[in-house]
Design an enzyme around this catalytic site. Sequence first.
Site, short mmCIF file in Angstrom:
data_model
loop_
_atom_site.label_atom_id
_atom_site.label_comp_id
_atom_site.label_asym_id
_atom_site.label_seq_id
_atom_site.Cartn_x
_atom_site.Cartn_y
_atom_site.Cartn_z
N GLN A 115 1.76 10.43 8.20
CA GLN A 115 2.57 9.39 8.83
C GLN A 115 1.88 8.93 10.11
O GLN A 115 1.66 9.73 11.02
CB GLN A 115 3.98 9.91 9.14
CG GLN A 115 4.89 8.85 9.70
CD GLN A 115 6.31 9.34 9.92
OE1 GLN A 115 6.63 10.50 9.70
NE2 GLN A 115 7.17 8.45 10.36
N SER A 116 1.54 7.64 10.17
CA SER A 116 0.81 7.15 11.34
C SER A 116 1.67 6.31 12.28
O SER A 116 1.24 5.98 13.37
CB SER A 116 -0.42 6.36 10.90
OG SER A 116 -0.06 5.28 10.08
N HIS A 121 9.33 3.99 7.27
CA HIS A 121 8.89 2.81 6.54
C HIS A 121 8.54 3.18 5.11
O HIS A 121 8.02 4.25 4.84
CB HIS A 121 7.72 2.11 7.23
CG HIS A 121 6.53 2.98 7.52
ND1 HIS A 121 6.54 3.95 8.51
CD2 HIS A 121 5.30 3.01 6.97
CE1 HIS A 121 5.35 4.54 8.56
NE2 HIS A 121 4.59 3.99 7.62
#
Length: 135
Positions: A115-116, A121
């Site tokens: 997850q960046s 999302h």
Amino acid sequence: RCAAGGQDGEVGKARRAAAEAGEQPTIFSKIIARSVPATILYEDEKCLVFRDVAPQAPVHFLVIPKRPIPRISRVGPQDTELLGHLLVVASRVAQTEGLADGYRLVINDGKHGAQSVYHLHLHVLGGRQLGWPPG
């Protein structure tokens, strides 16, 4: 793209994002506020859908809630209706984007999930045959 353990690609971004989570508004908060541009495909009172700036398939868009939720692992019963809404919107936009032959939904969670951006999302990817297993 780098190898899974590399520091330059998505894994490196995820490690840096995990260390910085909660320190400042996310890029997605800025897109919702319209202070950062995006190609918006759909919007309602609960969510926003826009094209990914670094697409990994011919069709690649993101579905985000307007109410920031940092991670899918942090949702609770109060989020049930919103999560369902995000999935329904993803399906409808996929149809309008011509993904009748199928698509993939991806939610990355935390550092090990790559997850960046710490704002929940859904990635919707399609427009070609996707391989399995992923990553």
